[in-house]
Design a protein around this motif. Sequence first.
Motif, PDB file in Angstrom:
ATOM      1  N   ASN A 113      77.467  79.263  45.284  1.00  0.00           N
ATOM      2  CA  ASN A 113      78.880  79.593  45.447  1.00  0.00           C
ATOM      3  C   ASN A 113      79.085  81.091  45.646  1.00  0.00           C
ATOM      4  N   GLN A 114      78.278  81.901  44.945  1.00  0.00           N
ATOM      5  CA  GLN A 114      78.373  83.349  45.115  1.00  0.00           C
ATOM      6  C   GLN A 114      77.957  83.761  46.531  1.00  0.00           C
ATOM      7  N   ILE A 115      76.913  83.118  47.055  1.00  0.00           N
ATOM      8  CA  ILE A 115      76.490  83.403  48.429  1.00  0.00           C
ATOM      9  C   ILE A 115      77.635  83.097  49.397  1.00  0.00           C
ATOM     10  N   LYS A 116      78.255  81.942  49.205  1.00  0.00           N
ATOM     11  CA  LYS A 116      79.353  81.541  50.081  1.00  0.00           C
ATOM     12  C   LYS A 116      80.530  82.500  49.971  1.00  0.00           C
ATOM     13  N   MET A 117      80.871  82.901  48.746  1.00  0.00           N
ATOM     14  CA  MET A 117      82.009  83.808  48.552  1.00  0.00           C
ATOM     15  C   MET A 117      81.757  85.170  49.192  1.00  0.00           C
ATOM     16  N   TRP A 118      80.558  85.714  48.985  1.00  0.00           N
ATOM     17  CA  TRP A 118      80.217  87.005  49.591  1.00  0.00           C
ATOM     18  C   TRP A 118      80.208  86.880  51.117  1.00  0.00           C
ATOM     19  N   ARG A 119      79.692  85.764  51.616  1.00  0.00           N
ATOM     20  CA  ARG A 119      79.615  85.567  53.063  1.00  0.00           C
ATOM     21  C   ARG A 119      81.009  85.511  53.680  1.00  0.00           C
ATOM     22  N   ILE A 144      70.627  89.344  45.223  1.00  0.00           N
ATOM     23  CA  ILE A 144      69.191  89.345  44.930  1.00  0.00           C
ATOM     24  C   ILE A 144      68.954  89.209  43.429  1.00  0.00           C
ATOM     25  N   ALA A 145      69.814  89.839  42.627  1.00  0.00           N
ATOM     26  CA  ALA A 145      69.660  89.790  41.169  1.00  0.00           C
ATOM     27  C   ALA A 145      69.786  88.381  40.622  1.00  0.00           C
ATOM     28  N   ALA A 146      70.409  87.477  41.389  1.00  0.00           N
ATOM     29  CA  ALA A 146      70.583  86.100  40.913  1.00  0.00           C
ATOM     30  C   ALA A 146      69.256  85.377  40.781  1.00  0.00           C
ATOM     31  N   GLN A 147      68.205  85.871  41.448  1.00  0.00           N
ATOM     32  CA  GLN A 147      66.901  85.218  41.402  1.00  0.00           C
ATOM     33  C   GLN A 147      66.399  85.064  39.973  1.00  0.00           C
ATOM     34  N   GLU A 148      66.719  86.015  39.113  1.00  0.00           N
ATOM     35  CA  GLU A 148      66.271  85.977  37.722  1.00  0.00           C
ATOM     36  C   GLU A 148      66.776  84.729  37.004  1.00  0.00           C
TER      37      GLU A 148
END
Length: 270
Positions: free
Chosen positions: A16-22, A72-76
């Motif tokens: 959802n964060q990817i979609k919102m940023w996009r 990128i930080a979401a990978q953690e």
Amino acid sequence: MTTSMETNLAWRYCGNQIKMWREQASVTREALVKETGYGYEYVKSMETGRRKPTMRLLQTADQMCGAGGKLIAAQEFLKPEAHPQRAQEYMALEKDAIAINSYQPLLIPGMLQTEEYARALIGESIPLLDEETIEERVASRLKRQRMLTERQTVMFNYVLHEASLRMMVGGREAMRRQLAQILEFGKLRNVTIKVLPYGRAFSVALNGGVTLLETTDLEHYAYVEGPETSALYADGDKASVLARVHDMIRTHALSPEESAEFIRKVAEEL
């Protein structure tokens, strides 16, 4: 795909964060597809949380959307869990244990497993796990195993049903190596391994496994686990009943010396 609710929520939130940023950066999904080289449905499944977002998608989206490293930080938070969610409370207590008493009717206890036995068992879990999760859980199981040699003041007492010695997990040769490792662990002064042959204490031996744990605070717990669920009982009636069940099984088991000889004979028969 892992079945943990917490992990699935992490996938959904990250997607959802990817979609919102996009959308905020006016980057179309098609543009993200082209830049990553993934298929449209594959990217969509990651944005909706049905698949775990990959590092490539996170890095590409972060750069295209100007997220400044936030995606990128979401990978953690997307790393696979070392243990199934249902077992995590027990695993936390295990670290502070001063005594562990375990009976297993069908499978070799995790603490005694070889890497190939653990990998075969975890790799055949239903639903299937992704490779990253398999690797993480195998590594975690082997790390737990070091307790046997590194915590020599902790008593580990195992009762293995004969059936667990004859289950061909990983194949014939893998089981021979597994039985050989059990014999080696049985030589440690803080580890006791006993075998319950077929036909003994069947009234309680067939009801499933149980693990009894005593902590440094002298608290007592009983833990039972099934394919999709588990239960951890603190001091109380249920824990007391399970402790008596374990005592009965242990009483009917062979002595450690007889058990070692029994395991050697089973290995020769495989």
